[in-house]
Design an enzyme around this catalytic site. Structure first.
Site, PDB file in Angstrom:
ATOM      1  N   ARG A 120       4.217  24.827  69.710  1.00 25.92           N
ATOM      2  CA  ARG A 120       5.461  24.388  69.078  1.00 25.92           C
ATOM      3  C   ARG A 120       6.605  24.660  70.040  1.00 25.92           C
ATOM      4  O   ARG A 120       6.700  25.760  70.594  1.00 25.92           O
ATOM      5  CB  ARG A 120       5.709  25.095  67.742  1.00 25.92           C
ATOM      6  CG  ARG A 120       7.005  24.595  67.084  1.00 25.92           C
ATOM      7  CD  ARG A 120       7.078  24.894  65.616  1.00 25.92           C
ATOM      8  NE  ARG A 120       8.265  24.257  65.049  1.00 25.92           N
ATOM      9  CZ  ARG A 120       8.389  23.879  63.794  1.00 25.92           C
ATOM     10  NH1 ARG A 120       7.406  24.073  62.955  1.00 25.92           N
ATOM     11  NH2 ARG A 120       9.487  23.312  63.362  1.00 25.92           N
ATOM     12  N   ARG A 160       6.703  28.475  62.900  1.00 23.84           N
ATOM     13  CA  ARG A 160       6.099  27.992  61.647  1.00 23.84           C
ATOM     14  C   ARG A 160       5.322  26.720  61.919  1.00 23.84           C
ATOM     15  O   ARG A 160       5.532  26.048  62.923  1.00 23.84           O
ATOM     16  CB  ARG A 160       7.158  27.761  60.563  1.00 23.84           C
ATOM     17  CG  ARG A 160       8.267  26.819  60.969  1.00 23.84           C
ATOM     18  CD  ARG A 160       9.231  26.572  59.798  1.00 23.84           C
ATOM     19  NE  ARG A 160      10.392  25.836  60.241  1.00 23.84           N
ATOM     20  CZ  ARG A 160      11.510  26.393  60.709  1.00 23.84           C
ATOM     21  NH1 ARG A 160      11.621  27.698  60.776  1.00 23.84           N
ATOM     22  NH2 ARG A 160      12.523  25.645  61.118  1.00 23.84           N
ATOM     23  N   ASP A 184       9.500  19.852  68.776  1.00 24.62           N
ATOM     24  CA  ASP A 184      10.681  20.188  67.994  1.00 24.62           C
ATOM     25  C   ASP A 184      11.870  20.443  68.920  1.00 24.62           C
ATOM     26  O   ASP A 184      11.704  20.850  70.063  1.00 24.62           O
ATOM     27  CB  ASP A 184      10.387  21.441  67.151  1.00 24.62           C
ATOM     28  CG  ASP A 184      11.353  21.579  65.982  1.00 24.62           C
ATOM     29  OD1 ASP A 184      12.077  20.607  65.681  1.00 24.62           O
ATOM     30  OD2 ASP A 184      11.385  22.665  65.377  1.00 24.62           O
ATOM     31  N   GLY A 185      13.059  20.185  68.404  1.00 25.22           N
ATOM     32  CA  GLY A 185      14.274  20.515  69.144  1.00 25.22           C
ATOM     33  C   GLY A 185      15.043  19.310  69.662  1.00 25.22           C
ATOM     34  O   GLY A 185      16.014  19.469  70.394  1.00 25.22           O
ATOM     35  N   ASN A 186      14.637  18.109  69.267  1.00 24.68           N
ATOM     36  CA  ASN A 186      15.360  16.905  69.719  1.00 24.68           C
ATOM     37  C   ASN A 186      16.813  16.933  69.257  1.00 24.68           C
ATOM     38  O   ASN A 186      17.738  16.628  70.014  1.00 24.68           O
ATOM     39  CB  ASN A 186      14.712  15.637  69.144  1.00 24.68           C
ATOM     40  CG  ASN A 186      13.352  15.358  69.750  1.00 24.68           C
ATOM     41  OD1 ASN A 186      12.920  16.057  70.666  1.00 24.68           O
ATOM     42  ND2 ASN A 186      12.675  14.342  69.238  1.00 24.68           N
ATOM     43  N   GLY A 187      16.998  17.275  67.976  1.00 25.61           N
ATOM     44  CA  GLY A 187      18.347  17.282  67.404  1.00 25.61           C
ATOM     45  C   GLY A 187      19.236  18.301  68.088  1.00 25.61           C
ATOM     46  O   GLY A 187      20.377  18.013  68.471  1.00 25.61           O
ATOM     47  N   ARG A 237      15.577  13.516  55.698  1.00 21.44           N
ATOM     48  CA  ARG A 237      16.708  13.343  56.630  1.00 21.44           C
ATOM     49  C   ARG A 237      17.502  12.090  56.301  1.00 21.44           C
ATOM     50  O   ARG A 237      17.054  11.247  55.520  1.00 21.44           O
ATOM     51  CB  ARG A 237      16.180  13.257  58.065  1.00 21.44           C
ATOM     52  CG  ARG A 237      15.468  14.530  58.473  1.00 21.44           C
ATOM     53  CD  ARG A 237      15.062  14.488  59.921  1.00 21.44           C
ATOM     54  NE  ARG A 237      14.354  15.717  60.262  1.00 21.44           N
ATOM     55  CZ  ARG A 237      14.167  16.162  61.491  1.00 21.44           C
ATOM     56  NH1 ARG A 237      14.634  15.464  62.506  1.00 21.44           N
ATOM     57  NH2 ARG A 237      13.522  17.281  61.714  1.00 21.44           N
ATOM     58  N   ASN A 273       9.979  14.820  56.615  1.00 19.90           N
ATOM     59  CA  ASN A 273      11.106  14.296  57.402  1.00 19.90           C
ATOM     60  C   ASN A 273      11.851  13.149  56.702  1.00 19.90           C
ATOM     61  O   ASN A 273      12.946  12.774  57.131  1.00 19.90           O
ATOM     62  CB  ASN A 273      10.659  13.874  58.810  1.00 19.90           C
ATOM     63  CG  ASN A 273      10.364  15.038  59.732  1.00 19.90           C
ATOM     64  OD1 ASN A 273       9.469  14.977  60.584  1.00 19.90           O
ATOM     65  ND2 ASN A 273      11.099  16.140  59.591  1.00 19.90           N
ATOM     66  N   TRP A 274      11.273  12.623  55.606  1.00 20.09           N
ATOM     67  CA  TRP A 274      11.995  11.597  54.825  1.00 20.09           C
ATOM     68  C   TRP A 274      13.256  12.166  54.200  1.00 20.09           C
ATOM     69  O   TRP A 274      14.129  11.416  53.747  1.00 20.09           O
ATOM     70  CB  TRP A 274      11.097  11.035  53.701  1.00 20.09           C
ATOM     71  CG  TRP A 274       9.874  10.341  54.198  1.00 20.09           C
ATOM     72  CD1 TRP A 274       8.597  10.834  54.201  1.00 20.09           C
ATOM     73  CD2 TRP A 274       9.780   9.015  54.755  1.00 20.09           C
ATOM     74  NE1 TRP A 274       7.731   9.915  54.744  1.00 20.09           N
ATOM     75  CE2 TRP A 274       8.434   8.785  55.084  1.00 20.09           C
ATOM     76  CE3 TRP A 274      10.714   7.996  55.018  1.00 20.09           C
ATOM     77  CZ2 TRP A 274       7.975   7.595  55.654  1.00 20.09           C
ATOM     78  CZ3 TRP A 274      10.257   6.815  55.582  1.00 20.09           C
ATOM     79  CH2 TRP A 274       8.912   6.620  55.892  1.00 20.09           C
ATOM     80  N   TRP A 326      18.897  19.541  71.039  1.00 18.86           N
ATOM     81  CA  TRP A 326      19.147  19.109  72.427  1.00 18.86           C
ATOM     82  C   TRP A 326      20.386  18.207  72.465  1.00 18.86           C
ATOM     83  O   TRP A 326      21.250  18.357  73.321  1.00 18.86           O
ATOM     84  CB  TRP A 326      17.917  18.374  72.959  1.00 18.86           C
ATOM     85  CG  TRP A 326      18.021  17.935  74.387  1.00 18.86           C
ATOM     86  CD1 TRP A 326      17.615  18.639  75.489  1.00 18.86           C
ATOM     87  CD2 TRP A 326      18.575  16.699  74.866  1.00 18.86           C
ATOM     88  NE1 TRP A 326      17.884  17.914  76.627  1.00 18.86           N
ATOM     89  CE2 TRP A 326      18.468  16.723  76.278  1.00 18.86           C
ATOM     90  CE3 TRP A 326      19.140  15.577  74.262  1.00 18.86           C
ATOM     91  CZ2 TRP A 326      18.907  15.666  77.083  1.00 18.86           C
ATOM     92  CZ3 TRP A 326      19.584  14.534  75.062  1.00 18.86           C
ATOM     93  CH2 TRP A 326      19.467  14.587  76.443  1.00 18.86           C
TER      94      TRP A 326
HETATM   95  C1  IPE Z   1       8.256  19.579  62.252  1.00 21.43           C
HETATM   96  O1  IPE Z   1       9.556  19.667  62.700  1.00 21.43           O
HETATM   97  C2  IPE Z   1       7.849  18.153  62.089  1.00 21.43           C
HETATM   98  C3  IPE Z   1       7.687  17.404  63.325  1.00 21.43           C
HETATM   99  C4  IPE Z   1       7.752  17.907  64.532  1.00 21.43           C
HETATM  100  C5  IPE Z   1       7.423  16.009  63.160  1.00 21.43           C
HETATM  101  P1  IPE Z   1      10.775  19.823  61.682  1.00 21.43           P
HETATM  102  O2  IPE Z   1      11.972  19.987  62.523  1.00 21.43           O
HETATM  103  O3  IPE Z   1      10.763  18.740  60.699  1.00 21.43           O
HETATM  104  O4  IPE Z   1      10.385  21.182  60.951  1.00 21.43           O
HETATM  105  P2  IPE Z   1      11.275  22.205  60.142  1.00 21.43           P
HETATM  106  O5  IPE Z   1      12.065  21.441  59.130  1.00 21.43           O
HETATM  107  O6  IPE Z   1      12.169  22.894  61.125  1.00 21.43           O
HETATM  108  O7  IPE Z   1      10.298  23.157  59.547  1.00 21.43           O
HETATM  109  C1  IPE Z   2      11.734  17.032  66.423  1.00 19.82           C
HETATM  110  O1  IPE Z   2      13.063  17.328  66.642  1.00 19.82           O
HETATM  111  C2  IPE Z   2      11.499  15.588  66.041  1.00 19.82           C
HETATM  112  C3  IPE Z   2      11.193  15.370  64.621  1.00 19.82           C
HETATM  113  C4  IPE Z   2      10.958  16.279  63.728  1.00 19.82           C
HETATM  114  C5  IPE Z   2      11.165  13.995  64.171  1.00 19.82           C
HETATM  115  P1  IPE Z   2      14.088  17.632  65.461  1.00 19.82           P
HETATM  116  O2  IPE Z   2      14.744  16.355  65.083  1.00 19.82           O
HETATM  117  O3  IPE Z   2      13.425  18.372  64.364  1.00 19.82           O
HETATM  118  O4  IPE Z   2      15.112  18.570  66.225  1.00 19.82           O
HETATM  119  P2  IPE Z   2      15.872  19.831  65.636  1.00 19.82           P
HETATM  120  O5  IPE Z   2      14.852  20.766  65.082  1.00 19.82           O
HETATM  121  O6  IPE Z   2      16.824  19.352  64.603  1.00 19.82           O
HETATM  122  O7  IPE Z   2      16.561  20.419  66.839  1.00 19.82           O
HETATM  123 MG    MG Z   3      13.205  20.349  63.963  1.00 21.39          MG
END
Ligand code: IPE
Ligand code: IPE
Ligand code: MG
Length: 233
Positions: A178, A184, A19-22, A70, A67-68, A24
């Protein structure tokens, strides 16, 4: 002893909610998709490091059934990235004898991605190295519902339902990590994680390093796992 990080015990199966790509990308004023690109580099690095350390199973939570929700552009970017990765990296998987598996609803994915996943699983199924389970279009509740459907009229028991999950031969995860500091599960391995140890890392996934991996495993290594029993001295 691995460098300065003391690893006392390895998990057999480790799951990562990456988690955290966005965040970053956003912190750098860049589009979220840049974070996914960077996250893929981390995934490559961590797969290699985990295999070198001797883990047997590594489940990566790549895309959830939620994630759909998004933006369509982000969803298609992530799915295209996974597809490209599977095509380009198969030689690498072959070199390290890594076996690719899938968890999640394959039927709900675009046909070209589903067939690339199937091909990768098929071409690596004889490999005896670490198994990399890609949780893609995966949701823990969805997996349980699909398992119940597979069970049909069969007698319901933990063993019978467990045998209808996506990868019944894969042992339950010992450790679930995580990244990005979130506490969570977000629908990850709900059934299988009954006795998993959890570890939260504050680092964002694109910043995750082999040292972070070793720290997580070292923390796991000193946990006392009781499985509900009482351990007498
Ligand atoms: C969990 O991350 C799903 C994956 C890592 C693929 P999300 O970023 O989708 O989770 P929430 O929305 O913060 O709970
Ligand atoms: C995890 O990073 C990758 C996926 C859930 C696909 P996010 O895209 O959820 O990154 P944040 O949580 O928005 O930083
Ligand atoms: Mg996320």
């Amino acid at each position: 002893m691995e460098g300065s990080i003391d690893i006392k015990r390895l998990p057999v199966h480790m799951g990562i909610i990456l988690d955290g790509n966005g965040r970053w990308a956003q912190r750098r004023g860049r589009p979220r998709t840049d974070g996914h690109l960077e996250g893929l580099k981390t995934a490559r690095k961590i797969v290699e490091a985990a295999s070198r350390l001797g883990l047997r199973y590594l489940t990566l939570y790549v895309f959830s059934t939620e994630n759909w929700k998004r933006a369509e552009s982000e969803v298609s970017f992530i799915l295209a990235l996974v597809k490209r990765h599977l095509v380009a990296e198969l030689d690498h998987y072959r070199k390290d004898r890594l076996r690719v598996r899938h968890a999640g609803d394959l039927a709900g994915l675009p046909a070209d991605i589903a067939s690339e996943i199937e091909r990768a699983c098929e071409e690596t199924k004889g490999f005896d190295g670490m198994q990399v389970v890609l949780a893609l279009n995966y949701g823990g509740r969805d997996e349980i519902v699909r398992a119940v459907r597979r069970l049909g009229d069969g007698l319901v028991s933990e063993a019978a339902l467990g045998a209808c999950l996506d990868n019944p031969d894969v042992p339950d995860p010992d450790l679930i990590v995580r990244t990005a500091g979130e506490f969570r599960t977000s629908n990850f391995l709900l059934w299988e994680a009954a006795y998993a140890e959890y570890y939260i890392s504050d680092a964002l996934w694109p910043d995750w390093t082999e040292d972070d991996l070793k720290k997580a495993i070292a923390a796991y290594g000193v946990r006392e796992r009781r499985f509900g029993a009482v351990h007498n001295e």
